[in-house]
Design an enzyme around this catalytic site. Structure first.
Site, PDB file in Angstrom:
ATOM      1  N   HIS A 218      -8.591  30.737  33.686  1.00 21.11           N
ATOM      2  CA  HIS A 218      -9.546  29.612  33.571  1.00 21.11           C
ATOM      3  C   HIS A 218      -8.999  28.334  34.219  1.00 21.11           C
ATOM      4  O   HIS A 218      -9.355  27.236  33.812  1.00 21.11           O
ATOM      5  CB  HIS A 218      -9.892  29.323  32.104  1.00 21.11           C
ATOM      6  CG  HIS A 218     -10.268  30.539  31.326  1.00 21.11           C
ATOM      7  ND1 HIS A 218     -11.558  30.983  31.193  1.00 21.11           N
ATOM      8  CD2 HIS A 218      -9.505  31.434  30.652  1.00 21.11           C
ATOM      9  CE1 HIS A 218     -11.581  32.091  30.466  1.00 21.11           C
ATOM     10  NE2 HIS A 218     -10.348  32.390  30.123  1.00 21.11           N
TER      11      HIS A 218
ATOM     12  N   LYS B  10      -3.595  11.001  54.616  1.00 15.19           N
ATOM     13  CA  LYS B  10      -4.179  12.324  54.393  1.00 15.19           C
ATOM     14  C   LYS B  10      -3.527  13.432  55.216  1.00 15.19           C
ATOM     15  O   LYS B  10      -3.124  13.239  56.341  1.00 15.19           O
ATOM     16  CB  LYS B  10      -5.681  12.307  54.721  1.00 15.19           C
ATOM     17  CG  LYS B  10      -6.523  11.569  53.716  1.00 15.19           C
ATOM     18  CD  LYS B  10      -6.563  12.248  52.352  1.00 15.19           C
ATOM     19  CE  LYS B  10      -7.487  13.455  52.347  1.00 15.19           C
ATOM     20  NZ  LYS B  10      -8.886  13.091  52.560  1.00 15.19           N
TER      21      LYS B  10
END
Ligand code: ARG
Length: 441
Positions: free
Chosen positions: A140, A267
């Site tokens: 999960h 980035k």
């Protein structure tokens, strides 16, 4: 009408296999004395010239002639005169196009098998290189239990192993020779299909001429194989994307496989991995397209079936482009050991082991689960790690927890204990690795 219905812009990539099929056909025609040896020689010379033109990118493709098959026949007639028209004796474009896609697919499957194997090998090398490194295993997307990073990577090895096996299955069914089916009903000429099959390296023949020209199962199967493979690659890439984010910080991707942002100087975008994930969509699209095209088609050939090619070719290109790049990207991944250590140090990951320990002290697993659940809830409230609790506090949850349990809270020892076959203990993973290498032949 002609330009809309023409397949030449995409089926020109069948040019070489088309000449290969025609060469085998014409030799058979001569052997069966359907045409003379002399006629066959001239046709063969013409076809070889055409093959050379294709190879040297000098073939004059002409969109006024619908597809590659008509283009080659027209060129042959230009070269050797009306005799070129005899090549098509006992043959239709329906069985010819089926033959060509079979031949083309068989070649591409061999190339893809190799690329898949190389990617598997990269995963094995990576698993060896990162031997002993722990990561949190997830369910999960919640931290679950510590595992060896190698073990996690090897899960992808086995997925690709099944993909390779599926591909072998596709090859087996693509390995039937359709030529001789004619338009749909066979031919009145005394042909020898077996000879053509052997010459072209097929291991069997279609036994029903209608099936031979109507079957596109092999393309559907190929695209199913490709879709499942892309699903696997997409999951792997999703993990690489997650792991290389600041939130995880487990790995760093080599600059060669990332890009900067035009605006944000900090980035480093995992473009290749993202695009691999994205390309999965178009491969699924091709599978659905051909499934939909084939649904409800009456026997035998229908022009709809010309739609089998673009999605198939596009998928071949996608896989051949992607597989080597993924292997290279994986091969250059580096680990951020500090972040990994911090993530694994979360001793809540050892909760299952505490519960198992209580079971060994006589509790049922349900009760043990409950006790450890309470203990973790307490830790969360107090903002403490399990290993920070003193024995008395632990003992309040169950007397057995008051003893020496530090070995249960050490991820390395917890991993070490999972020695069941296929488990994550280093010894079990070494065994697994041996089996994996064996699959590589
Ligand atoms: N271009 C066609 C295809 O790709 C070849 C077969 C055409 N046969 C026909 N009878 N029109 O499917």
């Amino acid at each position: 009408m002609l330009h809309f219905t023409a397949s030449l812009p995409f089926d020109r990539r069948l040019a070489i296999v088309d000449t290969r099929g025609s060469l085998a056909h014409v030799e058979m025609l001569a052997d069966r004395r359907i045409i003379t040896r002399d006629e066959a020689e001239k046709i063969i010379d013409g076809l070889k010239e055409i093959r050379a033109e294709v190879e040297q990118e000098q073939f004059p493709y002409d969109l006024d002639f619908e597809d590659i098959h008509m283009n080659i026949e027209k060129r042959l007639i230009e070269k050797i005169g009306p005799l070129g028209g005899k090549l098509h004796t006992g043959r239709s474009r329906n069985d010819q196009v089926a033959l060509d896609t079979h031949l083309y697919m068989k070649d591409e499957i061999k190339a893809l098998e190799l690329l898949l194997k190389q990617l598997q090998e990269t995963l094995l090398h990576l698993a060896e290189r990162f031997e002993g490194v722990l990561i949190p295993g997830y369910t999960h997307l919640q931290r679950a239990q510590p595992v060896l990073f190698s073990h996690h990577l090897l899960a992808y090895f086995w997925m690709l192993q099944r993909d390779r096996e599926r591909l072998e299955g596709v090859l087996k069914r693509a390995d039937l020779m359709p030529l001789g089916a004619g338009a749909l009903a066979g031919t009145g000429f005394d042909i020898d299909r077996q000879q053509v099959a052997e010459k072209l390296g097929f291991s069997g023949l279609y036994e029903n001429s209608i099936d031979a020209v109507s079957d596109r199962d092999y393309i559907i199967e190929f695209l199913s194989f490709a879709s499942i493979l892309m699903m696997h690659l997409s999951r792997l890439c999703e993990e690489l994307i997650n792991w290389s984010s600041a939130e995880f910080g487990f790995i760093e991707l080599d600059d060669a496989y990332t890009t900067g942002s035009s605006m944000m100087p900090q980035k480093k975008n995992p473009d290749l991995a993202e695009l691999a994930r994205g390309k999965t969509g178009r491969v699924y699209g091709s599978l659905f397209a051909i499934l939909t095209v084939m649904k409800g088609l009456p026997l035998a050939y229908n022009k709809d079936m010309q739609e089998d090619k673009e999605g198939f070719f596009d998928t071949v290109d996608t896989l051949k482009g992607l597989l080597p790049l993924l292997a290279e990207m994986l091969d250059t991944v580096t680990l951020n050991h500090d972040c990994l250590k911090e993530a694994v140090d979360d001793d809540y990951l050892c909760a299952t082991d505490l519960a198992d320990y209580l079971v060994k002290n006589g509790l049922s697993f349900r009760d043990a689960h409950h006790v450890v659940g309470n203990l973790i809830a307490y830790c969360r409230k107090e903002e403490k790690r399990l290993r920070e609790l003193d024995p008395d506090t632990r003992g309040r949850f169950h007397p057995a927890l008051a003893g020496e349990i530090s070995f249960l809270l050490d991820p390395a020892q917890v991993v070490e204990a999972r020695r069941s076959r296929g488990g994550t203990a280093p010894s079990a993973v070494r065994e697994q690795m041996k089996l994996a290498w064996k699959e590589m032949g």
